[in-house]
Design an enzyme around this catalytic site. Structure first.
Site, mmCIF file in Angstrom:
data_model
loop_
_atom_site.group_PDB
_atom_site.id
_atom_site.type_symbol
_atom_site.label_atom_id
_atom_site.label_comp_id
_atom_site.label_asym_id
_atom_site.label_seq_id
_atom_site.Cartn_x
_atom_site.Cartn_y
_atom_site.Cartn_z
ATOM 1 N N TYR A 161 48.712 41.580 25.084
ATOM 2 C CA TYR A 161 49.970 40.794 24.827
ATOM 3 C C TYR A 161 51.172 41.794 25.149
ATOM 4 O O TYR A 161 52.170 41.200 25.373
ATOM 5 C CB TYR A 161 50.107 40.152 23.573
ATOM 6 C CG TYR A 161 49.159 39.043 23.515
ATOM 7 C CD1 TYR A 161 47.689 39.415 23.462
ATOM 8 C CD2 TYR A 161 49.744 37.715 23.140
ATOM 9 C CE1 TYR A 161 46.937 38.095 23.327
ATOM 10 C CE2 TYR A 161 48.899 36.541 22.874
ATOM 11 C CZ TYR A 161 47.372 36.970 23.267
ATOM 12 O OH TYR A 161 46.937 35.840 22.972
ATOM 13 N N LYS A 231 35.989 43.918 19.122
ATOM 14 C CA LYS A 231 34.768 43.857 20.173
ATOM 15 C C LYS A 231 34.919 45.478 20.363
ATOM 16 O O LYS A 231 34.882 45.870 21.790
ATOM 17 C CB LYS A 231 35.550 43.248 21.498
ATOM 18 C CG LYS A 231 34.524 42.862 22.339
ATOM 19 C CD LYS A 231 33.324 41.958 22.158
ATOM 20 C CE LYS A 231 32.139 41.884 22.896
ATOM 21 N NZ LYS A 231 30.953 41.347 22.640
ATOM 22 N N ASP A 284 32.250 38.359 19.100
ATOM 23 C CA ASP A 284 31.365 37.253 19.331
ATOM 24 C C ASP A 284 30.541 36.632 18.135
ATOM 25 O O ASP A 284 30.363 35.504 18.036
ATOM 26 C CB ASP A 284 30.447 37.425 20.887
ATOM 27 C CG ASP A 284 29.935 38.835 20.735
ATOM 28 O OD1 ASP A 284 30.223 39.706 19.872
ATOM 29 O OD2 ASP A 284 29.336 39.317 21.676
ATOM 30 N N ASP A 308 44.264 35.465 18.357
ATOM 31 C CA ASP A 308 44.636 34.084 18.956
ATOM 32 C C ASP A 308 43.603 33.151 18.990
ATOM 33 O O ASP A 308 43.622 31.817 18.700
ATOM 34 C CB ASP A 308 45.503 34.271 20.506
ATOM 35 C CG ASP A 308 46.150 33.155 21.113
ATOM 36 O OD1 ASP A 308 46.108 32.120 20.510
ATOM 37 O OD2 ASP A 308 46.847 33.524 22.037
#
Ligand SMILES: NC(=O)C1=CN([C@@H]2O[C@H](COP(=O)(O)OP(=O)(O)OC[C@H]3O[C@@H](n4cnc5c(N)ncnc54)[C@H](OP(=O)(O)O)[C@@H]3O)[C@@H](O)[C@H]2O)C=CC1
Ligand SMILES: O=C(O)CCC(=O)C(=O)O
Ligand SMILES: [Mg+2]
Length: 417
Positions: A161, A231, A284, A308
């Site tokens: 971002y 992740k 995930d 988000d």
């Protein structure tokens, strides 16, 4: 003196003490941004419902003096065609300390960069706090939606971002790709001539200040765990760094001790003596676990992009983004906003659920210490939902519901105060 912002004649500023606590006068001036798209529908309803709750709770002794400030499409109408986020809007949000905003549109692909992100970055509102909690009677796709009770701490100032990215085939993308190939030995850009390219900065300081807030929240609210969602198996030095620095902070600053050799660790809550577990989950897997085993998660600390995605996914579990509130926080300044966007197809139709922005205002009132008014917003929303007089998003999933408009839902809430 501002160019276009009208400061109310009555009212005073909220100020911040050295220990970051707030001095809130009985007539605080609170800036608000109406917002694009459905902002024109939900923001006036939020203002009306909040005014009614404050009046009911304090019988005229307290009152918010609202001060409109501009951003997005409305700013371009007030200030001129290319002024999307006027400097005086940023100045006012900083100076008046506590504010609330409607959603702002960001075009996909080209066009302006996100004003929402710009605002968070300019004011260093590094925590995006999004509580996810079930209201009795809300239609949900889950069998046991009440088991979803989480609070998301989303890092709001860095990650992808940061907006450091260059379009495919531009001079800058080519230059950066050449630098990576020639100077850094990179060989794995599959199609270097046609790649757009972005950079993902994630820092130790940025991680630490976010995780510190998440752990402190768990302590203050007697929560059983903080989960670092990342992740880091793939993005080792950004998302993996976030995980490692988060665990290190828990040990260094909160005295957490490894469980069975780590990396999970735990410490006793200094306020209650109950244990708080610091754990992590790969993003995930986390997204399937929140559906299958939501009760195992409580406070979530995560990076900007993960946060988000997770925000909307968790909101869906408890009935959708019609009632998903949020806050953007620095150590001193707070700007409250819903999780959802401008839902352009519904703009100006007095149709959507104003609940997310009203619940964002509920968080704002609690932040200001106006607990009684905040409680009234919660109880009147609960009553409205239980009476099944709800907006389209709930009505389409509820049996026997009476569909009301956006402003109609506000009115139902006011009747229930
Ligand atoms: N903080 C901010 O200001 C944010 C701004 N945005 C921006 O908003 C714009 C539109 O984004 P988009 O991806 O369509 O996401 P939106 O969140 O605006 O809308 C997606 C869907 O969510 C549902 N929804 C949204 N708001 C409400 C509401 N108040 N009540 C009930 N349901 C609601 C609707 O579902 P359904 O179709 O099922 O009725 C809608 O179609 C983009 O420019 C985006 O960048 C996005 C997120 C946050
Ligand atoms: O800035 C935008 O347009 C989207 C932001 C967003 O989706 C969010 O903050 O949840
Ligand atoms: Mg979002």
């Amino acid at each position: 003196m501002y160019q276009h912002i009208q400061v109310p004649d009555q009212g005073q500023k909220i100020t911040v003490n050295a220990d970051m606590s707030l001095n809130v006068p009985d007539q605080p001036i609170v800036p608000y941004i109406e917002g694009d798209g459905t902002g024109v529908d939900i923001t006036p309803v939020m203002l009306k419902v909040v005014d009614a709750a404050v009046e009911k709770a304090y019988g005229g002794r307290r009152q918010i003096q609202w001060m409109e400030v501009y951003a997005g499409e409305k700013a371009t109408r007030v200030y001129g065609p290319d002024v999307w986020l006027p400097q005086e809007t940023l100045d006012a949000l900083r100076e008046y300390v506590v504010s609330i905003k409607g959603p702002l549109t960001t075009p996909v692909g080209g066009g302006i960069r996100s004003l929402n992100v710009a605002l968070r970055q300019e004011l260093d509102l590094y925590v995006c706090l999004r509580p996810v909690q079930y209201f009795k009677g809300v239609p949900s796709p889950l069998k046991e939606p009440e088991k979803t009770n989480m609070v998301i701490f989303r890092e709001n100032s860095e990650d992808i971002y940061a907006g450091i990215e260059y379009p495919a085939q531009s001079d800058k993308a080519r230059k950066l790709i050449r630098f990576l190939q020639d100077e850094m030995g990179v060989t794995k850009i599959r199609f270097p001539e046609t790649s757009g390219i972005g950079i993902k900065p994630v820092s130790i300081e940025g991680t630490e200040r976010l995780v510190r807030k998440a752990i402190q929240y768990a302590i203050d609210n007697d929560k059983p765990s903080v989960t670092l969602v990342h992740k880091g198996n793939i993005m080792k030095y950004t998302e993996g760094g976030f995980r490692d620095w988060g665990y290190a902070l828990a040990q260094k600053e909160f005295g957490a001790q490894p469980i069975d050799g780590g990396p999970w660790c735990q410490f006793a809550n200094p306020k209650t003596g109950r244990k708080i577990v610091i754990k992590d989950s790969i993003a995930d897997a986390f997204l399937q676990q929140i559906l299958l085993r939501p009760a195992e998660y409580s406070v979530i600390a995560t990076l900007n992009l993960n946060g988000d995605y997770i925000s909307d996914a968790l909101a869906a579990q408890v009935g959708g983004i019609g009632i998903a509130p949020g806050a953007n926080l620095s150590d001193s300044v707070a700007c409250f906003e819903a999780t959802h966007g401008t839902a352009p197809k519904y703009a100006g139709k007095d149709y959507v659920n104003p609940g997310s922005e009203i619940l964002s205002a509920e968080m704002m009132l609690r932040h200001m210490g106006w607990k009684e008014a905040a409680d009234l917003l919660i109880s009147s929303m609960e009553q409205a939902i239980l009476s099944k007089r709800v907006t389209y998003d709930f009505a389409r999933l509820m049996e026997g519901a009476t569909q009301v408009s956006c402003s109609g839902f506000g009115q139902v809430m006011i009747e229930n105060m």
